[in-house]
Scaffold this motif. Sequence first.
Motif, PDB file in Angstrom:
ATOM      1  N   HIS A  91       8.276  -4.925   0.817  1.00  0.00           N
ATOM      2  CA  HIS A  91       7.236  -5.642   0.081  1.00  0.00           C
ATOM      3  C   HIS A  91       6.046  -4.765  -0.276  1.00  0.00           C
ATOM      4  CE1 HIS A  91       6.192  -5.919   4.319  1.00  0.00           C
ATOM      5  NE2 HIS A  91       4.939  -6.194   3.974  1.00  0.00           N
ATOM      6  N   LEU A  92       5.850  -3.667   0.419  1.00  0.00           N
ATOM      7  CA  LEU A  92       4.722  -2.783   0.137  1.00  0.00           C
ATOM      8  C   LEU A  92       5.154  -1.614  -0.730  1.00  0.00           C
ATOM      9  CD1 LEU A  92       3.054  -2.668   3.666  1.00  0.00           C
ATOM     10  CD2 LEU A  92       2.424  -4.071   1.711  1.00  0.00           C
ATOM     11  N   VAL A  93       4.234  -1.127  -1.538  1.00  0.00           N
ATOM     12  CA  VAL A  93       4.489   0.019  -2.397  1.00  0.00           C
ATOM     13  C   VAL A  93       4.247   1.286  -1.579  1.00  0.00           C
ATOM     14  CG1 VAL A  93       3.745   1.224  -4.486  1.00  0.00           C
ATOM     15  CG2 VAL A  93       3.808  -1.262  -4.445  1.00  0.00           C
ATOM     16  N   ASP A  94       5.213   2.194  -1.602  1.00  0.00           N
ATOM     17  CA  ASP A  94       5.100   3.452  -0.874  1.00  0.00           C
ATOM     18  C   ASP A  94       4.371   4.473  -1.741  1.00  0.00           C
ATOM     19  OD1 ASP A  94       5.388   5.495   0.933  1.00  0.00           O
ATOM     20  OD2 ASP A  94       7.525   5.813   0.535  1.00  0.00           O
ATOM     21  N   VAL A  95       3.334   5.073  -1.176  1.00  0.00           N
ATOM     22  CA  VAL A  95       2.514   6.025  -1.927  1.00  0.00           C
ATOM     23  C   VAL A  95       3.329   7.246  -2.343  1.00  0.00           C
ATOM     24  CG1 VAL A  95       0.483   7.530  -1.796  1.00  0.00           C
ATOM     25  CG2 VAL A  95       0.439   5.297  -0.725  1.00  0.00           C
ATOM     26  N   THR A  96       4.209   7.695  -1.462  1.00  0.00           N
ATOM     27  CA  THR A  96       4.947   8.933  -1.739  1.00  0.00           C
ATOM     28  C   THR A  96       6.036   8.745  -2.793  1.00  0.00           C
ATOM     29  OG1 THR A  96       6.459   8.484   0.093  1.00  0.00           O
ATOM     30  CG2 THR A  96       4.511   9.835   0.554  1.00  0.00           C
ATOM     31  N   GLU A  97       6.499   7.525  -2.994  1.00  0.00           N
ATOM     32  CA  GLU A  97       7.573   7.291  -3.956  1.00  0.00           C
ATOM     33  C   GLU A  97       7.155   6.361  -5.093  1.00  0.00           C
ATOM     34  OE1 GLU A  97      11.243   6.188  -2.247  1.00  0.00           O
ATOM     35  OE2 GLU A  97      11.074   7.594  -0.594  1.00  0.00           O
ATOM     36  N   ILE A  98       5.863   6.219  -5.298  1.00  0.00           N
ATOM     37  CA  ILE A  98       5.396   5.253  -6.285  1.00  0.00           C
ATOM     38  C   ILE A  98       5.782   5.657  -7.711  1.00  0.00           C
ATOM     39  CG2 ILE A  98       3.091   6.216  -6.580  1.00  0.00           C
ATOM     40  CD1 ILE A  98       2.100   3.258  -6.613  1.00  0.00           C
ATOM     41  N   TYR A  99       5.819   6.965  -7.995  1.00  0.00           N
ATOM     42  CA  TYR A  99       6.182   7.386  -9.345  1.00  0.00           C
ATOM     43  C   TYR A  99       7.662   7.136  -9.638  1.00  0.00           C
ATOM     44  CZ  TYR A  99       1.695   9.541 -10.327  1.00  0.00           C
ATOM     45  OH  TYR A  99       0.365   9.752 -10.567  1.00  0.00           O
ATOM     46  N   SER A 100       8.513   7.329  -8.640  1.00  0.00           N
ATOM     47  CA  SER A 100       9.947   7.109  -8.872  1.00  0.00           C
ATOM     48  C   SER A 100      10.281   5.621  -8.943  1.00  0.00           C
ATOM     49  CB  SER A 100      10.771   7.778  -7.774  1.00  0.00           C
ATOM     50  OG  SER A 100      10.481   7.221  -6.517  1.00  0.00           O
ATOM     51  N   GLN A 101       9.446   4.776  -8.353  1.00  0.00           N
ATOM     52  CA  GLN A 101       9.690   3.333  -8.350  1.00  0.00           C
ATOM     53  C   GLN A 101       8.833   2.589  -9.369  1.00  0.00           C
ATOM     54  OE1 GLN A 101       8.745   2.273  -4.344  1.00  0.00           O
ATOM     55  NE2 GLN A 101      10.654   3.065  -3.510  1.00  0.00           N
ATOM     56  N   LEU A 102       8.125   3.305 -10.200  1.00  0.00           N
ATOM     57  CA  LEU A 102       7.148   2.687 -11.098  1.00  0.00           C
ATOM     58  C   LEU A 102       7.786   1.698 -12.065  1.00  0.00           C
ATOM     59  CD1 LEU A 102       4.146   2.716 -11.822  1.00  0.00           C
ATOM     60  CD2 LEU A 102       4.644   4.517 -13.458  1.00  0.00           C
ATOM     61  N   ASN A 103       8.866   2.083 -12.724  1.00  0.00           N
ATOM     62  CA  ASN A 103       9.498   1.176 -13.685  1.00  0.00           C
ATOM     63  C   ASN A 103      10.072  -0.061 -13.000  1.00  0.00           C
ATOM     64  OD1 ASN A 103       8.918   2.622 -15.998  1.00  0.00           O
ATOM     65  ND2 ASN A 103      10.763   3.878 -15.830  1.00  0.00           N
ATOM     66  N   GLY A 104      10.688   0.126 -11.840  1.00  0.00           N
ATOM     67  CA  GLY A 104      11.237  -1.005 -11.102  1.00  0.00           C
ATOM     68  C   GLY A 104      10.159  -1.963 -10.635  1.00  0.00           C
ATOM     69  N   GLU A 105       9.058  -1.418 -10.153  1.00  0.00           N
ATOM     70  CA  GLU A 105       7.946  -2.252  -9.689  1.00  0.00           C
ATOM     71  C   GLU A 105       7.334  -3.033 -10.848  1.00  0.00           C
ATOM     72  OE1 GLU A 105       6.773  -2.849  -6.607  1.00  0.00           O
ATOM     73  OE2 GLU A 105       8.258  -1.547  -5.671  1.00  0.00           O
ATOM     74  N   LYS A 106       7.196  -2.377 -12.002  1.00  0.00           N
ATOM     75  CA  LYS A 106       6.638  -3.075 -13.168  1.00  0.00           C
ATOM     76  C   LYS A 106       7.570  -4.173 -13.642  1.00  0.00           C
ATOM     77  CE  LYS A 106       4.716  -0.974 -16.534  1.00  0.00           C
ATOM     78  NZ  LYS A 106       4.388  -0.057 -17.626  1.00  0.00           N
ATOM     79  N   LYS A 107       8.869  -3.910 -13.684  1.00  0.00           N
ATOM     80  CA  LYS A 107       9.830  -4.931 -14.108  1.00  0.00           C
ATOM     81  C   LYS A 107       9.846  -6.110 -13.143  1.00  0.00           C
ATOM     82  CE  LYS A 107      12.881  -1.881 -16.652  1.00  0.00           C
ATOM     83  NZ  LYS A 107      14.191  -1.217 -16.698  1.00  0.00           N
TER      84      LYS A 107
END
Length: 136
Positions: A91-107
């Motif tokens: 449920h929390l956004v990981d700071v170290t992987e936020i760029y790789s998960q950016l599109n998934g989190e936005k969707k």
Amino acid sequence: MGDLFGWLLVFTLLISLLAILSYQLMCLTDLEVDYINPYDSAARINMLVLPEFATQGILCIIYLITGHWFMFLLSLPYLHYNVGLYRRRQHLVDVTEIYSQLNGEKKQRLFKLCYLIILLVLCIFWLLWTVGEAHD
């Protein structure tokens, strides 16, 4: 009159959920265009995740208490998804992987936002229906 108060309370909770998700989307968009650093973006998003989950849970409980079964059943998948995220500790956004998960989190947040807009339209319909019945 109690039914009208229940719909107004639900309307308020839905608006607050929409505001929380919109803010999270703004943080992700700011990160994407490099207006904010990943640490601040993740901190701002993570600060609002549990209030979002709690508000959704309260919304489902209010639907259940007031006897609005159809709306309860419509909001149950969203609650189930949030509980699943929390139980898997995703449920929390990981700071170290936020760029790789950016599109998934936005969707994910855009899907939640569209889902809540549909619930809001239905809530406004039932709110107006209740007001119309009160005048008869």
